[in-house]
Design an enzyme around this catalytic site. Structure first.
Site, PDB file in Angstrom:
ATOM      1  N   ASP A   1       0.864  -1.168   0.000  1.00 12.37           N
ATOM      2  CA  ASP A   1       0.000   0.000   0.000  1.00 12.37           C
ATOM      3  C   ASP A   1       0.912   1.233   0.000  1.00 12.37           C
ATOM      4  OD1 ASP A   1      -2.307   1.678   0.533  1.00 12.37           O
ATOM      5  OD2 ASP A   1      -1.496   1.817   2.573  1.00 12.37           O
TER       6      ASP A   1
ATOM      7  N   ASP B   1      -0.108   5.118   0.923  1.00 12.97           N
ATOM      8  CA  ASP B   1      -0.302   6.124   1.978  1.00 12.97           C
ATOM      9  C   ASP B   1      -0.405   5.468   3.352  1.00 12.97           C
ATOM     10  OD1 ASP B   1      -0.348   8.035  -0.050  1.00 12.97           O
ATOM     11  OD2 ASP B   1      -2.521   7.860  -0.289  1.00 12.97           O
TER      12      ASP B   1
ATOM     13  N   ASN C   1      -5.307   2.793  -3.572  1.00 13.31           N
ATOM     14  CA  ASN C   1      -6.622   3.368  -3.882  1.00 13.31           C
ATOM     15  C   ASN C   1      -6.481   4.885  -3.938  1.00 13.31           C
ATOM     16  OD1 ASN C   1      -7.795   0.833  -3.735  1.00 13.31           O
ATOM     17  ND2 ASN C   1      -8.946   1.223  -1.856  1.00 13.31           N
TER      18      ASN C   1
ATOM     19  N   ARG D   1     -10.483  -1.436  -6.955  1.00 11.86           N
ATOM     20  CA  ARG D   1     -10.444  -0.800  -5.642  1.00 11.86           C
ATOM     21  C   ARG D   1     -10.298  -1.852  -4.540  1.00 11.86           C
ATOM     22  NH1 ARG D   1     -11.767   3.893  -2.825  1.00 11.86           N
ATOM     23  NH2 ARG D   1     -13.035   3.589  -0.963  1.00 11.86           N
TER      24      ARG D   1
ATOM     25  N   ASP E   1      -1.609  -0.591   5.823  1.00 13.77           N
ATOM     26  CA  ASP E   1      -1.962  -0.051   7.142  1.00 13.77           C
ATOM     27  C   ASP E   1      -3.460  -0.117   7.419  1.00 13.77           C
ATOM     28  OD1 ASP E   1      -2.571   2.023   5.271  1.00 13.77           O
ATOM     29  OD2 ASP E   1      -2.502   3.501   6.904  1.00 13.77           O
TER      30      ASP E   1
HETATM   31 MG   LIG Z   1      -2.871   3.197   3.484  1.00 11.11          MG
HETATM   32 ZN   LIG Z   2     -10.835   0.987  -9.576  1.00 15.88          ZN
END
Ligand SMILES: [Mg+2]
Ligand SMILES: [Zn+2]
Length: 203
Positions: free
Chosen positions: A8, A10, A51, A107, A133
């Protein structure tokens, strides 16, 4: 097939900033570059899956996401670390403008980005990992058949302490708890390398 670490973005590689899109707001988390470098050196492909519903919401453009990833790669490079590929989901199922408002397959916790990555470079799932996270990162990784680790940065500590409701995620929906919790990405990298050593011994 490639052993792959999916990350991931962020809260996992960089400091969590709400709808991050400006270079000046991008701060690598302590130890993150070193963790990625260790994975590079151990022969893993490192792939970011993120995402980015800020695109759907019209807060920023896909081009901003791509430029931010180029900038992130430059910051990592300064510390000898390298991301092999970035995948992002610009959609949102019910918030969004035009074609971005769609119930997509990419997503997280769905696995479309993982499938895309595997199409570009086949994934050796038995030796591959998803690190994030949030529970949706763990869910996505587990659904795709990867090993999973939750990192304590970003929302991770709060998720670990079962206050996921506050982040809008339902812990009741978590069918696959993570295999490991590490305070930092570097802790997770050390765990991954230990796991792989143990598997090498028992094989
Ligand atoms: Mg994250
Ligand atoms: Zn998508």
């Amino acid at each position: 097939m490639y052993k792959t670490v999916f990350l991931d973005r962020d809260g996992t590689i960089n400091e969590e900033v709400h709808y991050l899109h400006r270079q000046e707001d991008l701060k690598l988390l302590p130890g993150a570059a070193k963790a990625i470098r260790l994975w590079n050196e151990a022969g893993f492909r490192v792939v970011v899956v993120t995402n980015q519903a800020g695109v759907a919401r019209g807060y920023y453009q896909e081009r901003d996401v791509q430029l931010l990833h180029q900038y992130m790669s430059r910051l990592l490079e300064e510390q000898g670390a390298h991301v092999d590929a970035y995948y992002y989901c610009p959609h949102h199922p019910d918030q969004g403008i035009g074609p971005y408002k769609v119930r997509c397959r990419c997503r997280k916790p769905d696995i479309g980005m993982f499938e895309q990555a595997a199409g570009d470079a086949p994934v050796d799932k038995a030796h591959s990992y998803m690190v994030g996270d949030k529970w949706l990162d763990i869910q996505a990784g587990a659904r795709f058949g990867l090993h999973t680790a939750l990192v304590g940065t970003g929302y991770g500590r709060a998720c670990y302490e079962e206050v996921c409701q506050k982040t809008g995620e339902d812990p009741g929906d978590v069918q696959h708890p993570m295999e490991f919790f590490g305070d930092t990405l570097l802790d997770v990298a050390m765990w991954v390398l230990r796991q792989e050593e143990e598997r090498a011994v028992t094989m």
